[in-house]
Structure formats: structure tokens, C-alpha cells
Motif scaffolding. Structure first.
Motif, mmCIF file in Angstrom:
data_model
loop_
_atom_site.group_PDB
_atom_site.id
_atom_site.type_symbol
_atom_site.label_atom_id
_atom_site.label_comp_id
_atom_site.label_asym_id
_atom_site.label_seq_id
_atom_site.Cartn_x
_atom_site.Cartn_y
_atom_site.Cartn_z
ATOM 1 N N ILE A 161 0.860 -1.183 0.000
ATOM 2 C CA ILE A 161 0.000 0.000 0.000
ATOM 3 C C ILE A 161 0.897 1.234 0.000
ATOM 4 O O ILE A 161 1.805 1.349 0.811
ATOM 5 N N GLU A 208 2.088 12.025 4.214
ATOM 6 C CA GLU A 208 1.088 11.211 4.918
ATOM 7 C C GLU A 208 1.757 10.312 5.956
ATOM 8 O O GLU A 208 1.235 10.137 7.056
ATOM 9 N N ALA A 219 1.104 10.432 9.967
ATOM 10 C CA ALA A 219 0.659 9.242 10.701
ATOM 11 C C ALA A 219 1.620 8.938 11.846
ATOM 12 O O ALA A 219 1.202 8.615 12.964
ATOM 13 N N ARG A 251 1.010 9.152 16.141
ATOM 14 C CA ARG A 251 1.390 8.120 17.120
ATOM 15 C C ARG A 251 2.184 8.748 18.263
ATOM 16 O O ARG A 251 1.951 8.446 19.434
ATOM 17 N N ASP A 280 3.366 1.729 14.384
ATOM 18 C CA ASP A 280 2.204 0.840 14.325
ATOM 19 C C ASP A 280 0.941 1.646 13.973
ATOM 20 O O ASP A 280 0.117 1.950 14.817
ATOM 21 N N PHE A 281 0.864 2.032 12.704
ATOM 22 C CA PHE A 281 -0.302 2.770 12.225
ATOM 23 C C PHE A 281 -0.743 2.206 10.876
ATOM 24 O O PHE A 281 0.030 1.550 10.186
ATOM 25 N N GLU A 282 -2.007 2.429 10.554
ATOM 26 C CA GLU A 282 -2.572 1.952 9.294
ATOM 27 C C GLU A 282 -2.025 2.759 8.122
ATOM 28 O O GLU A 282 -1.967 3.983 8.198
ATOM 29 N N MET A 283 -1.671 2.075 7.077
ATOM 30 C CA MET A 283 -1.248 2.748 5.846
ATOM 31 C C MET A 283 -2.400 2.670 4.866
ATOM 32 O O MET A 283 -2.839 1.594 4.515
ATOM 33 N N GLU A 284 -2.903 3.828 4.482
ATOM 34 C CA GLU A 284 -4.071 3.874 3.590
ATOM 35 C C GLU A 284 -3.670 3.933 2.155
ATOM 36 O O GLU A 284 -2.694 4.493 1.788
#
Length: 78
Positions: free
Chosen positions: A3, A9, A13, A17, A74-78
């Protein structure tokens, strides 16, 4: 599947955190700065995703936030 996330971005992100962990500990920018070798004015910029970070800065932030450096990523990658 890979992704894609652009640099800005990604920095934002990461910064969110850092902010999450700082607030969880109830620390101001200055208090976090006292716990790690990062200037308090830079902590605000890091949390907003305005600066590129060095590995040594990430290590210092993790130390000050009392977390493993990996947790900061530890974060969502969009």
C-alpha cells in the motif's frame, strides 16, 4: 499487496502516534523534551508531520515516551 503512502502522509501518521503516546503519559511538549534529547519546539513539528526524522531522534522519542521504537510505526497505511 503493498500500500502506497506518500512521505507527508507517513510523517503525519507517525506524528499522530507520537502525540497519542505523549498525551497518554500526560506530558506537555516541554516535559517530553526533558525526557529525551529532542527540542520542545521540534516535538510539535514532529506531531504535525512537518519534519523528516533521523533514526536517533526516533530512538530518543521512544525512550521519552517509554515505548519500543517499533510501536511508533504501528499505524494503518491507507
Amino acid at each position: 499487496m503493498v500500500i502506497a503512502m506518500d512521505r507527508i502522509e507517513f510523517r503525519i501518521a507517525f506524528g499522530k502516534r507520537v502525540e497519542k503516546f505523549r498525551k497518554k503519559l500526560g506530558l506537555s511538549y516541554r516535559e517530553l523534551a526533558q525526557k529525551c534529547d529532542v527540542d520542545h519546539s521540534n516535538i510539535s513539528k514532529i506531531e504535525k508531520g512537518e519534519v523528516d526524522l533521523r533514526i536517533s531522534t526516533i530512538q530518543e522519542l521512544a525512550k521519552g515516551l517509554e515505548v519500543h521504537p517499533q510501536e511508533l510505526f504501528d499505524f494503518e497505511m491507507e
